[in-house]
Design a protein around this motif. Structure first.
Motif, short mmCIF file in Angstrom:
data_model
loop_
_atom_site.label_atom_id
_atom_site.label_comp_id
_atom_site.label_asym_id
_atom_site.label_seq_id
_atom_site.Cartn_x
_atom_site.Cartn_y
_atom_site.Cartn_z
N GLU A 70 -30.94 -13.99 2.77
CA GLU A 70 -29.83 -14.77 2.21
C GLU A 70 -28.68 -14.91 3.22
N THR A 77 -26.96 -22.66 6.80
CA THR A 77 -26.34 -23.72 6.00
C THR A 77 -24.96 -24.08 6.55
N ARG A 89 -23.21 -26.90 -4.85
CA ARG A 89 -23.13 -25.74 -5.73
C ARG A 89 -24.08 -24.64 -5.28
N GLU A 90 -25.27 -25.02 -4.79
CA GLU A 90 -26.24 -24.01 -4.38
C GLU A 90 -25.63 -23.07 -3.33
N ARG A 94 -25.31 -19.11 -4.10
CA ARG A 94 -26.06 -18.14 -3.29
C ARG A 94 -25.13 -17.24 -2.49
N TYR A 146 -26.98 -17.14 -11.43
CA TYR A 146 -28.06 -16.91 -10.47
C TYR A 146 -29.38 -16.70 -11.21
N TYR A 149 -30.56 -20.06 -12.11
CA TYR A 149 -30.99 -20.77 -10.89
C TYR A 149 -32.36 -20.23 -10.44
N ASN A 150 -32.49 -18.92 -10.41
CA ASN A 150 -33.71 -18.29 -9.93
C ASN A 150 -34.89 -18.59 -10.86
N ARG A 153 -36.28 -22.12 -9.90
CA ARG A 153 -36.68 -22.41 -8.51
C ARG A 153 -38.15 -22.54 -8.40
#
Length: 153
Positions: A70, A77, A89-90, A94, A146, A149-150, A153
């Motif tokens: 990460e 990024t 937003r990602e 993260r 999260y 989100y996870n 994915r």
């Protein structure tokens, strides 16, 4: 979230912070000498205990990439796309989750870094980005988001 200020005898600080932690979810107490007495000033950030809807760190981060992965993703990024008003937003999610995971390590042993403050600040940035109208510990919000989100994915 709110802040509690207490002026007390220095010998009572541990007992008071322990009692507060039983009633509220608290951050690390900041201790200062009182200005005009031999007392101690305690400043404690507190919130109500989380409702059952907030996932635990284990629930939120199960299956997440390693912390090192990460960190690498965050650096790449930023190298490819410097922060702008259009940062997605990602990235904020993260980054906040990464800092939360690092801060969790500080909470196991006495904190020797500012990881908890950095995690809280990043969580607030995510809440600002989301325009979240919830009142909670910002790090609980990150874990909830999260986990969602996870799962997708």
């Amino acid at each position: 979230m709110f802040e509690i200020r207490i002026i007390c005898d220095p010998a009572d600080t541990d007992r008071i912070t322990t009692a507060l932690a039983q009633v509220f979810t608290t951050g690390q107490a900041r201790v200062h000498t009182a200005r005009s007495t031999d007392k101690t000033r305690l400043y404690v950030t507190a919130d109500h205990h989380p409702a059952t809807e907030w996932p635990t760190p284990t629930q939120a981060y199960t299956g997440a990439p390693s912390i090192l992965d990460e960190i690498g993703w965050t650096v790449r990024t930023l190298a490819d796309n410097p922060l702008t008003a259009h940062t997605g937003r990602e990235f904020w999610l993260r980054k906040a989750a990464l800092l939360d995971r690092i801060a969790l390590g500080d909470e196991v042993a006495p904190a020797v870094s500012d990881a908890t403050d950095a995690a809280t600040q990043a969580a607030r940035q995510l809440m600002d980005f989301d325009d979240a109208a919830v009142i909670c510990d910002p790090r609980y919000y990150v874990r909830q988001q999260y986990a969602r989100y996870n799962a997708h994915r």
